[in-house]
Design a protein around this motif. Structure first.
Motif, PDB file in Angstrom:
ATOM      1  N   ILE A 278     -48.724 -16.029 -11.646  1.00 30.11           N
ATOM      2  CA  ILE A 278     -49.672 -15.191 -11.399  1.00 30.11           C
ATOM      3  C   ILE A 278     -48.607 -13.774 -12.555  1.00 30.11           C
ATOM      4  CG2 ILE A 278     -51.547 -13.549 -10.836  1.00 30.11           C
ATOM      5  CD1 ILE A 278     -52.615 -16.553 -11.287  1.00 30.11           C
ATOM      6  N   GLY A 279     -49.764 -12.792 -13.112  1.00 26.48           N
ATOM      7  CA  GLY A 279     -48.110 -11.872 -13.699  1.00 26.48           C
ATOM      8  C   GLY A 279     -49.742 -10.462 -13.879  1.00 26.48           C
ATOM      9  N   PHE A 280     -48.926  -9.486 -14.203  1.00 27.11           N
ATOM     10  CA  PHE A 280     -49.788  -8.381 -14.593  1.00 27.11           C
ATOM     11  C   PHE A 280     -48.842  -8.220 -15.958  1.00 27.11           C
ATOM     12  CE2 PHE A 280     -46.719  -6.283 -11.595  1.00 27.11           C
ATOM     13  CZ  PHE A 280     -46.750  -5.553 -12.170  1.00 27.11           C
ATOM     14  N   ASP A 281     -49.909  -6.943 -16.846  1.00 24.08           N
ATOM     15  CA  ASP A 281     -48.883  -5.855 -17.395  1.00 24.08           C
ATOM     16  C   ASP A 281     -49.437  -4.862 -17.385  1.00 24.08           C
ATOM     17  OD1 ASP A 281     -46.955  -5.057 -19.275  1.00 24.08           O
ATOM     18  OD2 ASP A 281     -46.990  -6.792 -20.484  1.00 24.08           O
ATOM     19  N   ALA A 282     -49.077  -4.009 -18.868  1.00 27.85           N
ATOM     20  CA  ALA A 282     -50.244  -2.898 -19.039  1.00 27.85           C
ATOM     21  C   ALA A 282     -49.447  -2.509 -20.965  1.00 27.85           C
ATOM     22  CB  ALA A 282     -50.568  -1.961 -18.779  1.00 27.85           C
ATOM     23  N   ASP A 283     -50.997  -2.092 -21.397  1.00 27.77           N
ATOM     24  CA  ASP A 283     -50.102  -1.206 -22.823  1.00 27.77           C
ATOM     25  C   ASP A 283     -48.810  -0.094 -22.855  1.00 27.77           C
ATOM     26  OD1 ASP A 283     -51.822  -3.064 -23.875  1.00 27.77           O
ATOM     27  OD2 ASP A 283     -53.355  -1.691 -24.651  1.00 27.77           O
ATOM     28  N   THR A 284     -49.469   0.170 -21.568  1.00 24.72           N
ATOM     29  CA  THR A 284     -47.618   1.462 -21.224  1.00 24.72           C
ATOM     30  C   THR A 284     -47.910   1.874 -19.779  1.00 24.72           C
ATOM     31  OG1 THR A 284     -50.274   3.547 -21.166  1.00 24.72           O
ATOM     32  CG2 THR A 284     -48.510   2.366 -23.934  1.00 24.72           C
ATOM     33  N   ASN A 285     -46.665   2.264 -19.936  1.00 23.43           N
ATOM     34  CA  ASN A 285     -46.015   2.224 -17.844  1.00 23.43           C
ATOM     35  C   ASN A 285     -46.700   1.531 -17.616  1.00 23.43           C
ATOM     36  OD1 ASN A 285     -44.730   4.744 -19.015  1.00 23.43           O
ATOM     37  ND2 ASN A 285     -46.922   5.832 -19.138  1.00 23.43           N
ATOM     38  N   PRO A 286     -46.374  -0.194 -17.371  1.00 23.59           N
ATOM     39  CA  PRO A 286     -46.284  -1.164 -16.378  1.00 23.59           C
ATOM     40  C   PRO A 286     -45.694  -1.209 -15.277  1.00 23.59           C
ATOM     41  CG  PRO A 286     -45.388  -2.079 -18.352  1.00 23.59           C
ATOM     42  CD  PRO A 286     -45.933  -0.365 -18.984  1.00 23.59           C
ATOM     43  N   ASP A 287     -44.566  -0.649 -15.376  1.00 19.75           N
ATOM     44  CA  ASP A 287     -43.622  -0.064 -15.004  1.00 19.75           C
ATOM     45  C   ASP A 287     -43.839   1.030 -13.625  1.00 19.75           C
ATOM     46  OD1 ASP A 287     -43.134   1.929 -16.735  1.00 19.75           O
ATOM     47  OD2 ASP A 287     -41.356   2.209 -15.038  1.00 19.75           O
ATOM     48  N   GLN A 288     -45.078   1.704 -13.456  1.00 19.24           N
ATOM     49  CA  GLN A 288     -45.596   2.247 -12.448  1.00 19.24           C
ATOM     50  C   GLN A 288     -46.924   2.429 -11.908  1.00 19.24           C
ATOM     51  OE1 GLN A 288     -46.017   6.753 -14.346  1.00 19.24           O
ATOM     52  NE2 GLN A 288     -44.340   6.428 -15.671  1.00 19.24           N
ATOM     53  N   LEU A 289     -46.972   0.751 -12.212  1.00 18.38           N
ATOM     54  CA  LEU A 289     -48.425  -0.029 -11.211  1.00 18.38           C
ATOM     55  C   LEU A 289     -47.861  -0.549 -10.289  1.00 18.38           C
ATOM     56  CD1 LEU A 289     -50.460  -1.925 -14.227  1.00 18.38           C
ATOM     57  CD2 LEU A 289     -51.042   0.114 -12.855  1.00 18.38           C
ATOM     58  N   SER A 290     -48.630  -0.196  -8.990  1.00 18.20           N
ATOM     59  CA  SER A 290     -48.394  -1.047  -7.687  1.00 18.20           C
ATOM     60  C   SER A 290     -49.982  -2.330  -8.344  1.00 18.20           C
ATOM     61  CB  SER A 290     -48.420  -0.335  -6.770  1.00 18.20           C
ATOM     62  OG  SER A 290     -48.747  -1.128  -5.272  1.00 18.20           O
ATOM     63  N   ALA A 291     -49.209  -3.258  -7.692  1.00 20.42           N
ATOM     64  CA  ALA A 291     -49.623  -4.281  -8.642  1.00 20.42           C
ATOM     65  C   ALA A 291     -49.897  -5.062  -6.766  1.00 20.42           C
ATOM     66  CB  ALA A 291     -49.825  -5.366  -9.262  1.00 20.42           C
ATOM     67  N   ARG A 292     -50.730  -6.240  -6.743  1.00 16.07           N
ATOM     68  CA  ARG A 292     -51.228  -7.096  -5.696  1.00 16.07           C
ATOM     69  C   ARG A 292     -52.260  -7.770  -6.190  1.00 16.07           C
ATOM     70  NH1 ARG A 292     -48.827  -7.648  -0.303  1.00 16.07           N
ATOM     71  NH2 ARG A 292     -50.102  -8.325   1.021  1.00 16.07           N
ATOM     72  N   VAL A 293     -52.489  -9.230  -5.682  1.00 15.59           N
ATOM     73  CA  VAL A 293     -52.818 -10.255  -5.943  1.00 15.59           C
ATOM     74  C   VAL A 293     -53.351 -10.733  -4.898  1.00 15.59           C
ATOM     75  CG1 VAL A 293     -51.042 -11.913  -6.137  1.00 15.59           C
ATOM     76  CG2 VAL A 293     -54.043 -12.065  -7.890  1.00 15.59           C
ATOM     77  N   TYR A 294     -55.132 -11.741  -4.735  1.00 19.83           N
ATOM     78  CA  TYR A 294     -55.115 -11.364  -3.305  1.00 19.83           C
ATOM     79  C   TYR A 294     -55.677 -13.720  -3.560  1.00 19.83           C
ATOM     80  CZ  TYR A 294     -54.939  -7.107  -1.371  1.00 19.83           C
ATOM     81  OH  TYR A 294     -54.463  -6.355  -0.878  1.00 19.83           O
ATOM     82  N   PHE A 295     -55.536 -14.734  -2.995  1.00 23.11           N
ATOM     83  CA  PHE A 295     -56.676 -15.169  -3.152  1.00 23.11           C
ATOM     84  C   PHE A 295     -56.141 -16.433  -1.686  1.00 23.11           C
ATOM     85  CE2 PHE A 295     -51.959 -16.059  -3.177  1.00 23.11           C
ATOM     86  CZ  PHE A 295     -51.811 -18.004  -2.345  1.00 23.11           C
ATOM     87  N   GLN A 296     -58.051 -16.943  -2.042  1.00 24.62           N
ATOM     88  CA  GLN A 296     -58.450 -17.596  -0.784  1.00 24.62           C
ATOM     89  C   GLN A 296     -58.406 -19.343  -0.734  1.00 24.62           C
ATOM     90  OE1 GLN A 296     -60.651 -16.191   2.108  1.00 24.62           O
ATOM     91  NE2 GLN A 296     -59.973 -18.469   2.715  1.00 24.62           N
ATOM     92  N   ILE A 297     -57.363 -19.673   0.164  1.00 23.44           N
ATOM     93  CA  ILE A 297     -57.443 -20.958   0.482  1.00 23.44           C
ATOM     94  C   ILE A 297     -58.733 -21.599   0.900  1.00 23.44           C
ATOM     95  CG2 ILE A 297     -55.518 -22.500   1.969  1.00 23.44           C
ATOM     96  CD1 ILE A 297     -54.105 -20.907  -0.053  1.00 23.44           C
ATOM     97  N   ARG A 298     -58.757 -22.802  -0.064  1.00 25.15           N
ATOM     98  CA  ARG A 298     -60.409 -23.925   0.497  1.00 25.15           C
ATOM     99  C   ARG A 298     -59.636 -24.731   0.368  1.00 25.15           C
ATOM    100  NH1 ARG A 298     -63.503 -20.116  -4.098  1.00 25.15           N
ATOM    101  NH2 ARG A 298     -63.858 -18.606  -2.498  1.00 25.15           N
ATOM    102  N   TYR A 299     -60.590 -26.168   1.108  1.00 24.86           N
ATOM    103  CA  TYR A 299     -60.651 -27.407   0.887  1.00 24.86           C
ATOM    104  C   TYR A 299     -61.731 -27.630   0.543  1.00 24.86           C
ATOM    105  CZ  TYR A 299     -56.574 -25.425   3.528  1.00 24.86           C
ATOM    106  OH  TYR A 299     -54.962 -25.439   4.146  1.00 24.86           O
ATOM    107  N   LEU A 300     -61.510 -29.157   0.130  1.00 27.65           N
ATOM    108  CA  LEU A 300     -63.038 -29.458   0.047  1.00 27.65           C
ATOM    109  C   LEU A 300     -63.430 -30.792   1.583  1.00 27.65           C
ATOM    110  CD1 LEU A 300     -61.243 -31.987  -2.266  1.00 27.65           C
ATOM    111  CD2 LEU A 300     -63.053 -30.341  -2.465  1.00 27.65           C
ATOM    112  N   GLY A 301     -62.938 -30.271   2.415  1.00 27.75           N
ATOM    113  CA  GLY A 301     -63.775 -30.570   3.407  1.00 27.75           C
ATOM    114  C   GLY A 301     -63.169 -30.502   4.810  1.00 27.75           C
ATOM    115  N   ILE A 302     -63.791 -31.168   6.145  1.00 25.31           N
ATOM    116  CA  ILE A 302     -62.818 -30.780   7.106  1.00 25.31           C
ATOM    117  C   ILE A 302     -62.388 -31.887   8.121  1.00 25.31           C
ATOM    118  CG2 ILE A 302     -64.740 -30.254   8.535  1.00 25.31           C
ATOM    119  CD1 ILE A 302     -63.275 -28.378   9.992  1.00 25.31           C
TER     120      ILE A 302
END
Length: 302
Positions: A278-302
């Motif tokens: 997973i990545g991120f970018d911007a048209d200008t000054n991407p180095d001035q971004l703090s970026a965090r990615v979230y995701f939920q672990i999921r299962y088909l059953g238990i």
């Protein structure tokens, strides 16, 4: 499902909870948590035998829970509470624990409930069926979060050596009592490898914060060749939140879906089990971004 090692904790959307954990209400039956409801779509062949498979998906599932009180003087109190708790105007998160493993059915709707009103002295018996709209079950611990940029410490100055005149000795730098300096490496390749440890696909959520001093133009979240790009110039302190599963974009907490680049693809942000970049970018000054990615672990059953 066998219920001897299972219990359920139901969370109502207003914060109320109802436990079925043998204290004093125990499970009798639990259905719909073993495996998802799967659908396969076909079309009949105009020529020849058989059908053509045109698609498949995991559908919403029903989860049915039956529980019974252990009796005693609390029976009337439990019944009164159960009658009030199961109310279709609310949504419910259902935590199912089985043999030490817990999975959660999120944002469920109450499809049916039965609380028979027989003898006043008969132990409370509840059967509730919930519609789980997502089809999957979430893992424990909420959403995983990973930083897309960070600073890793690498070198201290003065340099500390455990050698003196070529032999091990007292730690010294050669510049005793000199002021120190610490150098680090900024990990800024704008990508991160995330591990979906579940058995079902999930979706990512990117949260970008403009750190300044300049502005950041048109931030975007990237997965492979696809992206979700927000056409907005971020000033220092602005926060852009991209939820690819719910197709929601917020700028400083306000809905901003109308600012999405038309070439964006929410559906391509799906992350299958295993490793993904997973990545991120911007048209200008991407180095001035703090970026965090979230995701939920999921299962088909238990």
């Amino acid at each position: 499902m066998e219920t001897s090692r299972a219990n359920v904790l139901i969370h109502r959307s207003d914060g109320q909870t109802f436990a079925m954990d043998d204290k004093p209400i125990g499970l009798l039956e639990l259905k719909g948590v073993d495996a998802p409801a799967m659908e396969v779509f076909t079309e009949k062949n105009a020529v020849g035998d058989g059908d053509t498979v045109t698609g498949s998906r995991v559908a919403a599932r029903d989860i049915t829970i039956r529980a019974k009180s252990r009796g005693g003087i609390k029976n009337a109190i439990l019944r009164a509470r159960a009658v009030v708790f199961f109310d279709p105007q609310y949504t419910y998160d259902v935590d199912i624990s089985y043999d030490g493993v817990t999975r959660t059915a999120r944002d469920c709707r109450l499809r049916a409930v039965a609380i028979p009103s027989g003898s006043l002295y008969q132990p409370l018996d509840i059967t509730a069926t919930f519609l789980c709209p997502y089809g999957y079950l979430d893992g424990e611990g909420g959403m995983d979060g990973v930083d897309l940029n960070s600073i890793t410490p690498r070198l201290g100055w003065p340099y500390v050596s455990m050698m003196k005149d070529g032999v091990p000795g007292k730690a010294r730098s050669g510049l005793d009592d000199a002021p120190g300096m610490l150098f680090g490496v900024y990990n800024y390749d704008k990508t991160v490898v995330i591990h979906n440890r579940g058995s079902a696909p999930t979706w990512v959520r990117g949260v970008f914060t403009a750190m300044g001093p300049g502005t950041v133009q048109n931030p975007k979240l990237i997965h492979g060749d696809a992206f979700v790009r927000v056409l907005y110039t971020m000033n220092p302190g602005d926060v852009v939140d991209i939820d690819t599963e719910k197709r929601i974009v917020r700028i400083n907490g306000v809905n901003a879906l109308n600012k999405i680049d038309k070439a964006s693809s929410f559906g391509s942000m799906r992350v299958d089990p295993g490793y993904s970049v997973i990545g991120f970018d911007a048209d200008t000054n991407p180095d001035q971004l703090s970026a965090r990615v979230y995701f939920q672990i999921r299962y088909l059953g238990i």
